[in-house]
Design a protein around this motif. Structure first.
Motif, PDB file in Angstrom:
ATOM      1  N   LEU A  79      -1.611  13.816 -12.207  1.00  0.00           N
ATOM      2  CA  LEU A  79      -2.796  13.064 -11.803  1.00  0.00           C
ATOM      3  C   LEU A  79      -3.117  13.361 -10.338  1.00  0.00           C
ATOM      4  CD1 LEU A  79      -4.999  10.946 -12.339  1.00  0.00           C
ATOM      5  CD2 LEU A  79      -3.348   9.168 -11.693  1.00  0.00           C
ATOM      6  N   PRO A  80      -4.064  14.248 -10.076  1.00  0.00           N
ATOM      7  CA  PRO A  80      -4.460  14.504  -8.685  1.00  0.00           C
ATOM      8  C   PRO A  80      -5.110  13.257  -8.084  1.00  0.00           C
ATOM      9  CG  PRO A  80      -5.313  16.194 -10.189  1.00  0.00           C
ATOM     10  CD  PRO A  80      -4.827  15.063 -11.031  1.00  0.00           C
ATOM     11  N   VAL A  81      -4.571  12.799  -6.955  1.00  0.00           N
ATOM     12  CA  VAL A  81      -5.067  11.565  -6.337  1.00  0.00           C
ATOM     13  C   VAL A  81      -5.315  11.788  -4.844  1.00  0.00           C
ATOM     14  CG1 VAL A  81      -4.607   9.142  -5.812  1.00  0.00           C
ATOM     15  CG2 VAL A  81      -3.807  10.111  -7.963  1.00  0.00           C
ATOM     16  N   THR A  82      -6.503  11.461  -4.394  1.00  0.00           N
ATOM     17  CA  THR A  82      -6.799  11.399  -2.971  1.00  0.00           C
ATOM     18  C   THR A  82      -6.675   9.955  -2.527  1.00  0.00           C
ATOM     19  OG1 THR A  82      -8.324  13.277  -3.028  1.00  0.00           O
ATOM     20  CG2 THR A  82      -8.532  11.761  -1.172  1.00  0.00           C
ATOM     21  N   LEU A  83      -5.795   9.706  -1.562  1.00  0.00           N
ATOM     22  CA  LEU A  83      -5.590   8.367  -1.007  1.00  0.00           C
ATOM     23  C   LEU A  83      -6.275   8.307   0.351  1.00  0.00           C
ATOM     24  CD1 LEU A  83      -1.929   8.320  -2.095  1.00  0.00           C
ATOM     25  CD2 LEU A  83      -3.436   6.394  -2.588  1.00  0.00           C
ATOM     26  N   LEU A  84      -7.139   7.325   0.533  1.00  0.00           N
ATOM     27  CA  LEU A  84      -7.902   7.180   1.767  1.00  0.00           C
ATOM     28  C   LEU A  84      -7.345   6.013   2.575  1.00  0.00           C
ATOM     29  CD1 LEU A  84     -11.523   7.669   0.375  1.00  0.00           C
ATOM     30  CD2 LEU A  84     -10.065   9.372   1.507  1.00  0.00           C
ATOM     31  N   ARG A  85      -6.779   6.322   3.725  1.00  0.00           N
ATOM     32  CA  ARG A  85      -6.245   5.281   4.608  1.00  0.00           C
ATOM     33  C   ARG A  85      -7.362   4.796   5.526  1.00  0.00           C
ATOM     34  NH1 ARG A  85      -0.464   8.271   5.988  1.00  0.00           N
ATOM     35  NH2 ARG A  85       0.621   7.608   4.079  1.00  0.00           N
ATOM     36  N   ALA A  86      -7.989   3.711   5.099  1.00  0.00           N
ATOM     37  CA  ALA A  86      -9.183   3.218   5.787  1.00  0.00           C
ATOM     38  C   ALA A  86      -8.834   2.444   7.048  1.00  0.00           C
ATOM     39  CB  ALA A  86      -9.995   2.333   4.842  1.00  0.00           C
ATOM     40  N   GLY A  87      -9.699   2.587   8.054  1.00  0.00           N
ATOM     41  CA  GLY A  87      -9.587   1.799   9.267  1.00  0.00           C
ATOM     42  C   GLY A  87     -10.173   0.414   9.062  1.00  0.00           C
ATOM     43  N   ALA A  88     -10.735  -0.163  10.127  1.00  0.00           N
ATOM     44  CA  ALA A  88     -11.323  -1.503  10.057  1.00  0.00           C
ATOM     45  C   ALA A  88     -12.689  -1.400   9.393  1.00  0.00           C
ATOM     46  CB  ALA A  88     -11.447  -2.096  11.457  1.00  0.00           C
ATOM     47  N   VAL A  89     -12.739  -1.681   8.096  1.00  0.00           N
ATOM     48  CA  VAL A  89     -13.956  -1.476   7.310  1.00  0.00           C
ATOM     49  C   VAL A  89     -15.041  -2.448   7.754  1.00  0.00           C
ATOM     50  CG1 VAL A  89     -14.917  -1.378   4.990  1.00  0.00           C
ATOM     51  CG2 VAL A  89     -12.540  -0.691   5.378  1.00  0.00           C
ATOM     52  N   LYS A 119       0.832  -1.203   0.000  1.00  0.00           N
ATOM     53  CA  LYS A 119       0.000   0.000   0.000  1.00  0.00           C
ATOM     54  C   LYS A 119       0.870   1.258   0.000  1.00  0.00           C
ATOM     55  CE  LYS A 119      -4.417  -1.161  -0.021  1.00  0.00           C
ATOM     56  NZ  LYS A 119      -5.339  -0.735  -1.112  1.00  0.00           N
ATOM     57  N   VAL A 120       1.981   1.249   0.737  1.00  0.00           N
ATOM     58  CA  VAL A 120       2.862   2.406   0.736  1.00  0.00           C
ATOM     59  C   VAL A 120       3.524   2.575  -0.629  1.00  0.00           C
ATOM     60  CG1 VAL A 120       4.986   3.367   1.721  1.00  0.00           C
ATOM     61  CG2 VAL A 120       3.246   2.383   3.210  1.00  0.00           C
ATOM     62  N   GLU A 121       3.912   1.475  -1.243  1.00  0.00           N
ATOM     63  CA  GLU A 121       4.474   1.539  -2.589  1.00  0.00           C
ATOM     64  C   GLU A 121       3.471   2.168  -3.549  1.00  0.00           C
ATOM     65  OE1 GLU A 121       7.351  -1.525  -4.796  1.00  0.00           O
ATOM     66  OE2 GLU A 121       5.253  -2.182  -4.838  1.00  0.00           O
ATOM     67  N   LEU A 122       2.218   1.779  -3.417  1.00  0.00           N
ATOM     68  CA  LEU A 122       1.151   2.366  -4.226  1.00  0.00           C
ATOM     69  C   LEU A 122       1.029   3.863  -3.952  1.00  0.00           C
ATOM     70  CD1 LEU A 122      -1.569   2.033  -5.936  1.00  0.00           C
ATOM     71  CD2 LEU A 122      -2.678   1.792  -3.701  1.00  0.00           C
ATOM     72  N   GLU A 123       0.960   4.229  -2.676  1.00  0.00           N
ATOM     73  CA  GLU A 123       0.800   5.634  -2.309  1.00  0.00           C
ATOM     74  C   GLU A 123       1.919   6.499  -2.872  1.00  0.00           C
ATOM     75  OE1 GLU A 123      -1.439   5.132   2.048  1.00  0.00           O
ATOM     76  OE2 GLU A 123       0.472   6.175   1.872  1.00  0.00           O
ATOM     77  N   GLN A 124       3.143   6.061  -2.674  1.00  0.00           N
ATOM     78  CA  GLN A 124       4.272   6.880  -3.093  1.00  0.00           C
ATOM     79  C   GLN A 124       4.330   7.038  -4.613  1.00  0.00           C
ATOM     80  OE1 GLN A 124       7.960   5.699  -1.243  1.00  0.00           O
ATOM     81  NE2 GLN A 124       7.174   6.032   0.825  1.00  0.00           N
ATOM     82  N   GLY A 125       3.991   5.958  -5.321  1.00  0.00           N
ATOM     83  CA  GLY A 125       3.975   6.040  -6.774  1.00  0.00           C
ATOM     84  C   GLY A 125       2.932   7.015  -7.289  1.00  0.00           C
ATOM     85  N   LEU A 126       1.773   7.039  -6.637  1.00  0.00           N
ATOM     86  CA  LEU A 126       0.702   7.940  -7.076  1.00  0.00           C
ATOM     87  C   LEU A 126       0.973   9.377  -6.662  1.00  0.00           C
ATOM     88  CD1 LEU A 126      -2.420   5.705  -6.347  1.00  0.00           C
ATOM     89  CD2 LEU A 126      -1.441   6.273  -8.578  1.00  0.00           C
ATOM     90  N   LEU A 127       1.469   9.589  -5.448  1.00  0.00           N
ATOM     91  CA  LEU A 127       1.730  10.950  -4.997  1.00  0.00           C
ATOM     92  C   LEU A 127       2.843  11.608  -5.807  1.00  0.00           C
ATOM     93  CD1 LEU A 127       1.461  10.437  -1.139  1.00  0.00           C
ATOM     94  CD2 LEU A 127      -0.165  11.644  -2.623  1.00  0.00           C
ATOM     95  N   ALA A 128       3.786  10.802  -6.291  1.00  0.00           N
ATOM     96  CA  ALA A 128       4.871  11.344  -7.110  1.00  0.00           C
ATOM     97  C   ALA A 128       4.363  11.906  -8.433  1.00  0.00           C
ATOM     98  CB  ALA A 128       5.925  10.266  -7.371  1.00  0.00           C
ATOM     99  N   ALA A 129       3.176  11.458  -8.840  1.00  0.00           N
ATOM    100  CA  ALA A 129       2.598  11.909 -10.108  1.00  0.00           C
ATOM    101  C   ALA A 129       1.536  12.981  -9.898  1.00  0.00           C
ATOM    102  CB  ALA A 129       1.997  10.720 -10.858  1.00  0.00           C
TER     103      ALA A 129
END
Length: 342
Positions: free
Chosen positions: A153-163, A139-149
């Motif tokens: 590409l504007p991206v909101t990443l939602l760090r969800a709790g216990a769904v 998930k962190v690898e995903l986050e960092q790859g998207l935030l770098a762009a």
């Protein structure tokens, strides 16, 4: 929307449609939820099939919502299509955080590996290093790859709790619901029953998705309910929905023997997410609270268990927690010794 027929996706499709969006609901099976209106377009899509997502996007979309992205591969997939995506909302996880000593979800099974997070946890809290070995590192690898762009590409990443909510593949509430249905009059809770693992109902995640869609930007936000109840409070709330009374025996510290007293929420230290940033940046106000949402979840669980055993109804739950989740013999043996000591 990718992963539209999952538990969050079903609610997110409804929220976006109610806000006036034209929604294409993509999933591997191409299925539909019975509550969606007829204008929702459903398509079968395997995002890992070469060129499938690019083909489905066609000339592009104003918003892409992704429930099922993991790792650098999926980050690269989305950023490569940035020219055809206006903005994105991608579901990540609160499991990415570590405490000041580097302890997190990945270290919980080690001696002295339980994290001690600040209460509540802000989005500025350190995370695990990116990698491809665990759920959190992917998930962190995903986050960092998207935030770098973020520039393209504007991206909101939602760090969800216990769904939680209907259609969950690993519903934690099953722990208490099944015990009530099986007529268990007593339960054992480790850590004094005070464990807190911040839940988030699917409708609250859907509300965050709806708001982020209206305010594109590159950001990371926690996703949680308005409260983080204790595990003892959750058990009592489930009892109230089912009209049952269960005696709770609490144990100070970890499970006294094997997995006795261990629940899907059990942890020695609280895990509570700070929702201030979502409130300030998006104007987020929760749609529901834990207790208010619980009757729908319990009803869905009772229905799922009506004609099937729990392992058949929820195979992912069995894989995640094992048969020890409902080892009544071990519980009864420990309770018998507990009563003799008393």
């Amino acid at each position: 929307m990718l992963g539209a027929t999952g538990q969050i996706g079903r609610a997110a499709v409804r929220a976006l449609r109610e806000d006036g969006w034209d929604v294409t609901a993509a999933s591997r099976g191409g299925g539909r939820d019975r509550t969606w209106d007829a204008d929702v377009r459903s398509v079968a899509l395997d995002r890992d099939e070469e060129g499938a997502l690019a083909s489905a996007l066609g000339d592009g979309c104003d918003l892409l919502v992704d429930m099922v992205a993991y790792g650098g591969t999926h980050a690269g997939q989305l950023t490569a299509l940035a020219g055809r995506i206006g903005s994105a909302v991608v579901v990540s996880s609160g499991a990415v955080y570590v405490d000041e000593h580097g302890r997190g979800f990945d270290t919980q099974d080690r001696p002295d590996g339980a994290p001690r997070y600040p209460v509540p946890i802000p989005e500025t809290q350190p995370t695990v290093a990116p990698g491809g070995t665990t759920y959190a590192t992917r998930k962190v690898e995903l986050e960092q790859g998207l935030l770098a762009a973020g520039g393209t590409l504007p991206v909101t990443l939602l760090r969800a709790g216990a769904v939680h909510g209907p259609y969950c593949r690993t519903p934690r509430e099953l722990y208490f619901v099944k015990r009530a249905l099986d007529g268990r009059g007593r339960r054992v809770l480790a850590y004094g029953g005070t464990s807190r693992f911040h839940p988030v109902h699917v409708s609250n995640v859907a509300e965050l998705i709806r708001l982020a869609a209206l305010r594109p930007g590159s950001r990371v936000l926690n996703a949680g309910d308005p409260e983080a109840p204790t595990v003892a409070g959750i058990g009592a709330a489930v009892d109230a929905v089912l009209g049952r009374e269960t005696e709770t025996v609490t144990v100070d510290g970890p499970p006294p023997e094997g997995h006795v007293g261990e629940t899907p929420w059990s942890a020695p230290n609280p895990i509570v997410y700070d929702m201030t940033a979502a409130e300030q940046e998006l104007g987020y106000r929760p749609v529901t609270g834990y207790a208010d949402s619980l009757p729908g979840t319990v009803q869905w669980l009772v229905s799922a268990l009506r004609d099937r055993g729990w392992a058949e109804a929820f195979p992912a739950m069995r894989r995640a927690y094992g048969e020890a989740l409902f080892d009544y013999a071990a519980e009864d043996a420990w309770l018998e010794r507990y009563d003799r000591r008393g």
